[in-house]
Design a protein around this motif. Structure first.
Motif, PDB file in Angstrom:
ATOM      1  N   THR A  60       0.834  -1.200   0.000  1.00  0.00           N
ATOM      2  CA  THR A  60       0.000   0.000   0.000  1.00  0.00           C
ATOM      3  C   THR A  60       0.869   1.251   0.000  1.00  0.00           C
ATOM      4  N   ARG A  61       1.977   1.211   0.722  1.00  0.00           N
ATOM      5  CA  ARG A  61       2.892   2.360   0.761  1.00  0.00           C
ATOM      6  C   ARG A  61       3.464   2.671  -0.621  1.00  0.00           C
ATOM      7  N   ARG A  98       2.227   7.923  -3.259  1.00  0.00           N
ATOM      8  CA  ARG A  98       2.217   9.132  -4.098  1.00  0.00           C
ATOM      9  C   ARG A  98       0.985   9.172  -4.992  1.00  0.00           C
ATOM     10  N   ARG A  99       0.617   8.017  -5.542  1.00  0.00           N
ATOM     11  CA  ARG A  99      -0.530   7.979  -6.457  1.00  0.00           C
ATOM     12  C   ARG A  99      -1.846   8.279  -5.752  1.00  0.00           C
ATOM     13  N   ILE A 100      -1.915   7.987  -4.466  1.00  0.00           N
ATOM     14  CA  ILE A 100      -3.149   8.250  -3.718  1.00  0.00           C
ATOM     15  C   ILE A 100      -2.991   9.453  -2.779  1.00  0.00           C
ATOM     16  N   ASP A 101      -1.836  10.125  -2.879  1.00  0.00           N
ATOM     17  CA  ASP A 101      -1.548  11.325  -2.096  1.00  0.00           C
ATOM     18  C   ASP A 101      -1.718  11.086  -0.596  1.00  0.00           C
ATOM     19  N   MET A 102      -1.022  10.044  -0.112  1.00  0.00           N
ATOM     20  CA  MET A 102      -1.074   9.725   1.316  1.00  0.00           C
ATOM     21  C   MET A 102       0.316   9.375   1.821  1.00  0.00           C
ATOM     22  N   SER A 103       0.623   9.843   3.014  1.00  0.00           N
ATOM     23  CA  SER A 103       1.902   9.524   3.658  1.00  0.00           C
ATOM     24  C   SER A 103       1.845   8.120   4.258  1.00  0.00           C
ATOM     25  N   ASN A 104       3.015   7.582   4.593  1.00  0.00           N
ATOM     26  CA  ASN A 104       3.072   6.284   5.275  1.00  0.00           C
ATOM     27  C   ASN A 104       2.281   6.305   6.580  1.00  0.00           C
ATOM     28  N   GLU A 105       2.355   7.421   7.300  1.00  0.00           N
ATOM     29  CA  GLU A 105       1.642   7.546   8.573  1.00  0.00           C
ATOM     30  C   GLU A 105       0.129   7.540   8.361  1.00  0.00           C
ATOM     31  N   ALA A 106      -0.335   8.230   7.329  1.00  0.00           N
ATOM     32  CA  ALA A 106      -1.768   8.263   7.033  1.00  0.00           C
ATOM     33  C   ALA A 106      -2.253   6.883   6.579  1.00  0.00           C
ATOM     34  N   GLN A 143     -16.083  -1.346  10.733  1.00  0.00           N
ATOM     35  CA  GLN A 143     -16.900  -1.085   9.549  1.00  0.00           C
ATOM     36  C   GLN A 143     -16.469   0.202   8.859  1.00  0.00           C
ATOM     37  N   ASN A 144     -16.090   1.215   9.622  1.00  0.00           N
ATOM     38  CA  ASN A 144     -15.796   2.518   9.025  1.00  0.00           C
ATOM     39  C   ASN A 144     -14.497   2.548   8.222  1.00  0.00           C
ATOM     40  N   PHE A 145     -13.785   1.445   8.136  1.00  0.00           N
ATOM     41  CA  PHE A 145     -12.618   1.391   7.241  1.00  0.00           C
ATOM     42  C   PHE A 145     -13.044   1.734   5.815  1.00  0.00           C
ATOM     43  N   GLU A 146     -14.264   1.368   5.452  1.00  0.00           N
ATOM     44  CA  GLU A 146     -14.767   1.625   4.096  1.00  0.00           C
ATOM     45  C   GLU A 146     -14.897   3.117   3.799  1.00  0.00           C
ATOM     46  N   GLN A 147     -14.946   3.955   4.826  1.00  0.00           N
ATOM     47  CA  GLN A 147     -15.053   5.391   4.626  1.00  0.00           C
ATOM     48  C   GLN A 147     -13.691   6.095   4.684  1.00  0.00           C
ATOM     49  N   THR A 148     -12.618   5.358   4.881  1.00  0.00           N
ATOM     50  CA  THR A 148     -11.306   5.995   4.968  1.00  0.00           C
ATOM     51  C   THR A 148     -10.843   6.472   3.597  1.00  0.00           C
ATOM     52  N   ARG A 149      -9.997   7.447   3.640  1.00  0.00           N
ATOM     53  CA  ARG A 149      -9.394   7.979   2.416  1.00  0.00           C
ATOM     54  C   ARG A 149      -8.635   6.864   1.677  1.00  0.00           C
ATOM     55  N   LEU A 150      -7.939   6.039   2.441  1.00  0.00           N
ATOM     56  CA  LEU A 150      -7.159   4.951   1.856  1.00  0.00           C
ATOM     57  C   LEU A 150      -8.049   3.983   1.083  1.00  0.00           C
ATOM     58  N   TYR A 151      -9.096   3.510   1.708  1.00  0.00           N
ATOM     59  CA  TYR A 151     -10.008   2.548   1.074  1.00  0.00           C
ATOM     60  C   TYR A 151     -10.592   3.134  -0.214  1.00  0.00           C
ATOM     61  N   VAL A 152     -11.100   4.356  -0.124  1.00  0.00           N
ATOM     62  CA  VAL A 152     -11.737   4.991  -1.280  1.00  0.00           C
ATOM     63  C   VAL A 152     -10.739   5.188  -2.416  1.00  0.00           C
ATOM     64  N   ARG A 153      -9.542   5.645  -2.104  1.00  0.00           N
ATOM     65  CA  ARG A 153      -8.562   5.937  -3.159  1.00  0.00           C
ATOM     66  C   ARG A 153      -7.968   4.669  -3.769  1.00  0.00           C
ATOM     67  N   VAL A 154      -7.713   3.655  -2.964  1.00  0.00           N
ATOM     68  CA  VAL A 154      -7.178   2.402  -3.509  1.00  0.00           C
ATOM     69  C   VAL A 154      -8.209   1.764  -4.440  1.00  0.00           C
ATOM     70  N   PHE A 155      -9.464   1.723  -4.013  1.00  0.00           N
ATOM     71  CA  PHE A 155     -10.488   1.152  -4.884  1.00  0.00           C
ATOM     72  C   PHE A 155     -10.709   2.018  -6.121  1.00  0.00           C
TER      73      PHE A 155
END
Length: 159
Positions: free
Chosen positions: A71-72, A76-84, A95-107
């Protein structure tokens, strides 16, 4: 057993995924689909086991596991730091993992690459081990076996 199976919110389209979760852990089917999306977007093969972090004795360890490392690569492609990325992965058992920036951007990336929606649930690929098990059984086998029994029960019930 039934409360564990049905007593948590999940956006699955089929009970099959709850049956797999009963065996592999809540949201394991959703997380296996997330791992698949990460693998598609990063080009890094991952085991689709539903574990987004490495654990030791049921506690997440700080050192990144294979899913977090893959995921790391997308950072850059999903504009997220390692910490985020780590912060969102730590919500993987909720359940709220589905609302995270990471989940939305990876999908979002995976959907673009696949020219359509990537699956949001997949059966985790976990080999089952027990002194009582003498055959090569998996979570996939378990979930499909329970699904078959479930469908048989539904056919028996009066209209």
């Amino acid at each position: 057993g039934v409360a564990h199976l049905l007593g948590y919110p999940a956006s699955y389209t089929r009970p099959l995924y709850r049956f797999a979760d009963f065996n592999a852990g809540q949201y394991a089917s959703r997380n296996a689909a997330f791992q698949n999306a990460v693998s598609q977007a990063s080009g890094i093969p991952l085991e689709l086991d539903g574990d987004l972090l490495r654990y030791d004795g049921g506690v997440p360890v700080r050192e990144p596991g294979s899913t977090e490392s893959a995921t790391r690569v997308l950072g850059r492609r999903i504009d997220m730091s390692n910490e985020a990325i780590r912060r969102d992965l730590e919500r993987g058992k909720a359940q709220n993992f589905e609302q995270t920036r990471l989940y939305v951007r990876v999908f979002g990336l995976a959907d673009q690459l696949m020219a359509g929606p990537a699956p949001r649930a997949l059966l985790p690929q976990i080999a089952l081990h027990s002194p009582k098990i003498s055959r090569n059984l998996t979570t996939d086998w378990f979930a499909n076996r329970v699904e078959s029994r479930y469908q048989t029960c539904l056919q028996r019930r009066p209209a």
